[in-house]
Design an enzyme around this catalytic site. Sequence first.
Site, short mmCIF file in Angstrom:
data_model
loop_
_atom_site.label_atom_id
_atom_site.label_comp_id
_atom_site.label_asym_id
_atom_site.label_seq_id
_atom_site.Cartn_x
_atom_site.Cartn_y
_atom_site.Cartn_z
N CYS A 1 48.88 58.10 -10.31
CA CYS A 1 49.59 56.63 -10.69
C CYS A 1 51.07 57.06 -11.51
O CYS A 1 51.12 57.46 -12.56
CB CYS A 1 48.83 56.28 -11.85
SG CYS A 1 49.05 54.51 -12.21
N GLU B 1 50.67 54.09 -4.33
CA GLU B 1 50.50 55.26 -4.04
C GLU B 1 51.40 55.35 -3.01
O GLU B 1 51.79 54.48 -2.19
CB GLU B 1 49.21 55.76 -3.65
CG GLU B 1 48.15 55.84 -4.62
CD GLU B 1 48.26 57.04 -5.39
OE1 GLU B 1 49.39 57.69 -5.20
OE2 GLU B 1 47.16 57.20 -6.10
#
Length: 245
Positions: free
Chosen positions: A2, A111
Amino acid sequence: MCGRYVMAQSVGDLVAEFDVDETYVETVEPSYNIAPTDPVPIVLDRRDRETGGTSRKLVPARWGLVPPWSKDTKGAARLINARRETVTEKPSFRKAAAAKRALVPANGYYEWEKRAAQEAAGKAGKVEKIPTYLHAADGGLLAFAALFENWPDPTLPPDHPERWLRTCTILTGPASDTLGYIHDRTPVIVPREMWDDWLNPETTREEDVRALIDSMPEPHLTPRIVGSMVNSVRNNGPELIEPVG
DNA sequence: CCAGACGTTGTT
DNA sequence: GTCTGG
DNA sequence: CCAGACGTTGTT
DNA sequence: GTCTGG
């Protein structure tokens, strides 16, 4: 992992969603492109000396943990994530894991997928990473499992208003097979019914914290390919999470 | 003992 | 602050 | 996480 | 290639 996320709720939304008792955040700028070292709102529970009860607070923090013994804040950008497997042991995180757990509110995160198919197809050319937005299937707010720390700036006197810097880090774990094709790590997301347990300041024994972390389920998220505008931190706005054909 | 690290990620 | 390496 | 810089000197 | 800034 993250390394970039979205948080576009208002203070009012957060206070209501997390049942916050006290807020130390006046306003939150909605951001569709939160990057390491950015200021972010976090949720934590502290024991109230007067009442003896627990008070839930919404407080400002900076993303990227700075351990209290750090000489400066350089390198904080590397401590944006902490591995759930080792967080109770690592010198940079173990104290925070025991006593400074928090939740980071988010609408979703990004992502950059380097797809095998893309690699195979692009042997001649360069491999472009595909920005992907991951969010709850129902569009609901996410709560990342996080730790925070308070760092005393040694260059400022003890009574200086900016003496203390609060920073935070988001826990990550191995990605399930369904998300693993995008990336092999995902943030730990605390289900609503576990918020109280995660934030409980009375839980401080290493084995109890370990059990707490081990009880966190795999996140179930929906991926959505988005445009490359998100790549640059200079870009922001709801258009960053628009689906791309 | 002191000095120096203390972290994650991706990539190869 | 605490652990590891030398 | 990605983007963008990555250097010194002297002079204005 | 590697580090810094956002």
